[in-house]
Scaffold this motif. Structure first.
Motif, PDB file in Angstrom:
ATOM      1  N   HIS A   1     -20.225 -13.734  12.738  1.00 22.88           N
ATOM      2  CA  HIS A   1     -19.914 -15.102  12.311  1.00 22.88           C
ATOM      3  C   HIS A   1     -21.201 -15.876  12.023  1.00 22.88           C
ATOM      4  CE1 HIS A   1     -15.851 -14.263  13.670  1.00 22.88           C
ATOM      5  NE2 HIS A   1     -16.327 -13.939  14.853  1.00 22.88           N
ATOM      6  N   GLY A   2     -22.225 -15.628  12.841  1.00 25.13           N
ATOM      7  CA  GLY A   2     -23.489 -16.339  12.677  1.00 25.13           C
ATOM      8  C   GLY A   2     -24.133 -16.080  11.329  1.00 25.13           C
ATOM      9  N   ILE A   3     -24.045 -14.846  10.852  1.00 23.83           N
ATOM     10  CA  ILE A   3     -24.634 -14.513   9.551  1.00 23.83           C
ATOM     11  C   ILE A   3     -23.927 -15.280   8.438  1.00 23.83           C
ATOM     12  CG2 ILE A   3     -24.948 -12.650   7.872  1.00 23.83           C
ATOM     13  CD1 ILE A   3     -25.327 -10.761  10.275  1.00 23.83           C
ATOM     14  N   ALA A   4     -22.602 -15.377   8.541  1.00 25.23           N
ATOM     15  CA  ALA A   4     -21.854 -16.145   7.537  1.00 25.23           C
ATOM     16  C   ALA A   4     -22.305 -17.603   7.539  1.00 25.23           C
ATOM     17  CB  ALA A   4     -20.355 -16.051   7.816  1.00 25.23           C
ATOM     18  N   ILE A   5     -22.542 -18.144   8.736  1.00 24.97           N
ATOM     19  CA  ILE A   5     -22.988 -19.534   8.844  1.00 24.97           C
ATOM     20  C   ILE A   5     -24.364 -19.707   8.200  1.00 24.97           C
ATOM     21  CG2 ILE A   5     -23.650 -21.345  10.477  1.00 24.97           C
ATOM     22  CD1 ILE A   5     -21.528 -20.118  12.393  1.00 24.97           C
TER      23      ILE A   5
ATOM     24  N   PHE B   1     -17.241 -28.929   0.801  1.00 24.99           N
ATOM     25  CA  PHE B   1     -16.384 -27.796   1.156  1.00 24.99           C
ATOM     26  C   PHE B   1     -17.172 -26.641   1.762  1.00 24.99           C
ATOM     27  CE2 PHE B   1     -13.298 -30.125  -1.279  1.00 24.99           C
ATOM     28  CZ  PHE B   1     -12.113 -29.835  -0.616  1.00 24.99           C
ATOM     29  N   PHE B   2     -18.444 -26.526   1.436  1.00 23.16           N
ATOM     30  CA  PHE B   2     -19.250 -25.511   2.117  1.00 23.16           C
ATOM     31  C   PHE B   2     -19.561 -25.935   3.548  1.00 23.16           C
ATOM     32  CE2 PHE B   2     -20.143 -23.646  -2.086  1.00 23.16           C
ATOM     33  CZ  PHE B   2     -19.890 -22.322  -1.765  1.00 23.16           C
ATOM     34  N   LEU B   3     -19.732 -27.229   3.772  1.00 20.95           N
ATOM     35  CA  LEU B   3     -19.861 -27.711   5.148  1.00 20.95           C
ATOM     36  C   LEU B   3     -18.611 -27.356   5.944  1.00 20.95           C
ATOM     37  CD1 LEU B   3     -21.466 -31.232   4.583  1.00 20.95           C
ATOM     38  CD2 LEU B   3     -22.482 -29.352   5.880  1.00 20.95           C
ATOM     39  N   PHE B   4     -17.459 -27.564   5.335  1.00 25.74           N
ATOM     40  CA  PHE B   4     -16.186 -27.221   5.966  1.00 25.74           C
ATOM     41  C   PHE B   4     -16.114 -25.722   6.252  1.00 25.74           C
ATOM     42  CE2 PHE B   4     -11.814 -25.665   5.052  1.00 25.74           C
ATOM     43  CZ  PHE B   4     -11.182 -26.147   6.194  1.00 25.74           C
ATOM     44  N   LEU B   5     -16.525 -24.898   5.283  1.00 26.43           N
ATOM     45  CA  LEU B   5     -16.476 -23.450   5.456  1.00 26.43           C
ATOM     46  C   LEU B   5     -17.395 -22.999   6.587  1.00 26.43           C
ATOM     47  CD1 LEU B   5     -15.089 -20.989   4.166  1.00 26.43           C
ATOM     48  CD2 LEU B   5     -17.102 -20.721   2.701  1.00 26.43           C
ATOM     49  N   GLY B   6     -18.561 -23.632   6.694  1.00 25.31           N
ATOM     50  CA  GLY B   6     -19.463 -23.301   7.790  1.00 25.31           C
ATOM     51  C   GLY B   6     -18.857 -23.636   9.141  1.00 25.31           C
ATOM     52  N   LEU B   7     -18.217 -24.790   9.238  1.00 23.95           N
ATOM     53  CA  LEU B   7     -17.572 -25.192  10.492  1.00 23.95           C
ATOM     54  C   LEU B   7     -16.429 -24.250  10.851  1.00 23.95           C
ATOM     55  CD1 LEU B   7     -17.508 -29.075  10.039  1.00 23.95           C
ATOM     56  CD2 LEU B   7     -18.951 -27.754  11.602  1.00 23.95           C
ATOM     57  N   VAL B   8     -15.749 -23.733   9.846  1.00 22.48           N
ATOM     58  CA  VAL B   8     -14.648 -22.797  10.100  1.00 22.48           C
ATOM     59  C   VAL B   8     -15.163 -21.532  10.771  1.00 22.48           C
ATOM     60  CG1 VAL B   8     -13.013 -21.239   8.964  1.00 22.48           C
ATOM     61  CG2 VAL B   8     -13.087 -23.648   8.331  1.00 22.48           C
ATOM     62  N   HIS B   9     -16.320 -21.048  10.339  1.00 19.65           N
ATOM     63  CA  HIS B   9     -16.871 -19.839  10.957  1.00 19.65           C
ATOM     64  C   HIS B   9     -17.349 -20.115  12.381  1.00 19.65           C
ATOM     65  CE1 HIS B   9     -16.645 -16.764   7.859  1.00 19.65           C
ATOM     66  NE2 HIS B   9     -16.831 -17.730   6.982  1.00 19.65           N
TER      67      HIS B   9
ATOM     68  N   SER C   1     -13.885  -8.018   6.585  1.00 15.77           N
ATOM     69  CA  SER C   1     -13.641  -9.377   6.096  1.00 15.77           C
ATOM     70  C   SER C   1     -14.944 -10.156   5.970  1.00 15.77           C
ATOM     71  CB  SER C   1     -12.663 -10.117   7.015  1.00 15.77           C
ATOM     72  OG  SER C   1     -13.220 -10.325   8.294  1.00 15.77           O
ATOM     73  N   HIS C   2     -15.842  -9.959   6.927  1.00 17.58           N
ATOM     74  CA  HIS C   2     -17.100 -10.701   6.883  1.00 17.58           C
ATOM     75  C   HIS C   2     -18.077 -10.112   5.864  1.00 17.58           C
ATOM     76  CE1 HIS C   2     -15.511 -12.680  10.418  1.00 17.58           C
ATOM     77  NE2 HIS C   2     -16.493 -13.545  10.336  1.00 17.58           N
ATOM     78  N   PHE C   3     -18.062  -8.805   5.678  1.00 21.27           N
ATOM     79  CA  PHE C   3     -18.913  -8.219   4.638  1.00 21.27           C
ATOM     80  C   PHE C   3     -18.524  -8.773   3.268  1.00 21.27           C
ATOM     81  CE2 PHE C   3     -19.448  -4.083   7.309  1.00 21.27           C
ATOM     82  CZ  PHE C   3     -20.356  -4.738   8.133  1.00 21.27           C
ATOM     83  N   LEU C   4     -17.226  -8.926   3.054  1.00 21.70           N
ATOM     84  CA  LEU C   4     -16.750  -9.496   1.785  1.00 21.70           C
ATOM     85  C   LEU C   4     -17.214 -10.944   1.632  1.00 21.70           C
ATOM     86  CD1 LEU C   4     -13.120  -8.058   1.834  1.00 21.70           C
ATOM     87  CD2 LEU C   4     -14.909  -7.448   0.194  1.00 21.70           C
ATOM     88  N   VAL C   5     -17.168 -11.689   2.739  1.00 21.63           N
ATOM     89  CA  VAL C   5     -17.623 -13.082   2.701  1.00 21.63           C
ATOM     90  C   VAL C   5     -19.122 -13.145   2.425  1.00 21.63           C
ATOM     91  CG1 VAL C   5     -17.972 -15.161   4.094  1.00 21.63           C
ATOM     92  CG2 VAL C   5     -15.781 -13.972   4.162  1.00 21.63           C
ATOM     93  N   TYR C   6     -19.905 -12.261   3.078  1.00 23.39           N
ATOM     94  CA  TYR C   6     -21.355 -12.243   2.820  1.00 23.39           C
ATOM     95  C   TYR C   6     -21.632 -11.995   1.336  1.00 23.39           C
ATOM     96  CZ  TYR C   6     -21.538 -11.202   7.886  1.00 23.39           C
ATOM     97  OH  TYR C   6     -21.372 -11.215   9.247  1.00 23.39           O
TER      98      TYR C   6
END
Length: 268
Positions: free
Chosen positions: A43-47, A78-86, A240-245
């Motif tokens: 999760h941290g990497i996504a953030i 919306f990227f701030l929102f996405l970061g908070l979601v992770h 799921s996270h590799f796809l997000v990265y």
């Protein structure tokens, strides 16, 4: 501001491909392949990726242009929102032990809202450039507010969470696919109206596809559907996270293209 200027060479396609491969290999082999999941590093990497995009948007001289500024400000929110979601996903699953189905459903909902955010940002440009009315933007905004309130309600009230229909995840997945297609169509249209978006579109379109596929992975993680094929819960989390990265890497490049606009924008 040119906060990321010293690191621009690290944001090339080849460099980001190498970075993503390094992350994947590390996740699969460090600590027996579970370290990234157990520590929340996945999760941290996504953030971190989200943070880099936010800084890149915020430091962009494209803010000098009114149309691009509005587009980027909406994307920034919306990227701030996405970061908070992770952050929420990590805390909910690994720290506070919240209901995993609710957490994964919330993550899926956040991807749906993020795609809606793209449509809202693009509609801002269309409204100014084509002199559209604010009706469509108002509809999108209302859906966003309603979706966000549902997401919050499901997390603070067990009663609301239990009252959610069983078919809601499937409807959300269908919504992500439908809105993703609409987003891709809007990006294709906007690059014809404003060539400044052309290079950005080459990265934004596949990013939307990857985020949509990631939403399906989140769904499978919550249902355990892939476990019958021998795919562990950790591996589903990683997929799921590799796809997000990968999606965020594409957007990191794409927003960089808006920092180097063509035509009259180069004179601003």
């Amino acid at each position: 501001m040119k906060i990321l200027a010293p690191f621009e060479k690290l944001f090339t396609p080849y460099a980001l491909i190498a970075l993503n491969l390094a992350i994947i290999l590390s996740a699969e082999f460090v600590g027996g392949g579970t370290y990234f999941a157990e520590t929340g590093l996945a999760h941290g990497i996504a953030i971190v990726f989200v943070g880099l995009i936010i800084v890149r948007i915020f430091s962009d001289y494209a803010f000098n242009d009114y149309i691009l500024r509005g587009f980027l400000q909406i994307q920034l929110a919306f990227f701030l929102f996405l970061g908070l979601v992770h952050v929420y996903e990590y805390l909910g699953l690994d720290v506070y032990g919240l209901n995993p189905e609710v957490v994964e459903l919330s993550v899926m909902a956040s991807y749906l809202l993020w795609v809606l955010g793209i449509l809202l940002a693009l509609e801002f440009v269309f409204r100014i450039y084509s002199k559209r009315t604010v009706v469509f933007m108002s509809v999108i905004s209302a859906v966003l507010v309603g979706g966000f309130l549902m997401l919050v309600g499901a997390n603070i009230s067990a009663t609301i969470a239990e009252s959610l229909p069983e078919w809601l995840p499937q409807v959300m997945l269908a919504g992500i696919v439908g809105l993703g297609i609409a987003g891709i169509s809007a990006i294709r249209n906007i690059r014809e109206l404003m060539p400044v978006f052309r290079e950005y579109s080459h990265y934004a379109i596949p990013a939307i596809v990857l985020i949509s596929v990631s939403a399906f992975s989140e769904y499978f993680e919550s249902t355990g559907a892939l476990e019958i094929f021998g795919v562990s819960e950790v591996q589903i989390l990683y997929i799921s996270h590799f796809l997000v990265y990968a999606a965020l890497s594409l957007l990191l490049i794409g927003f960089g293209k808006l920092k180097k606009p063509m035509g009259i924008y180069t004179e601003m």
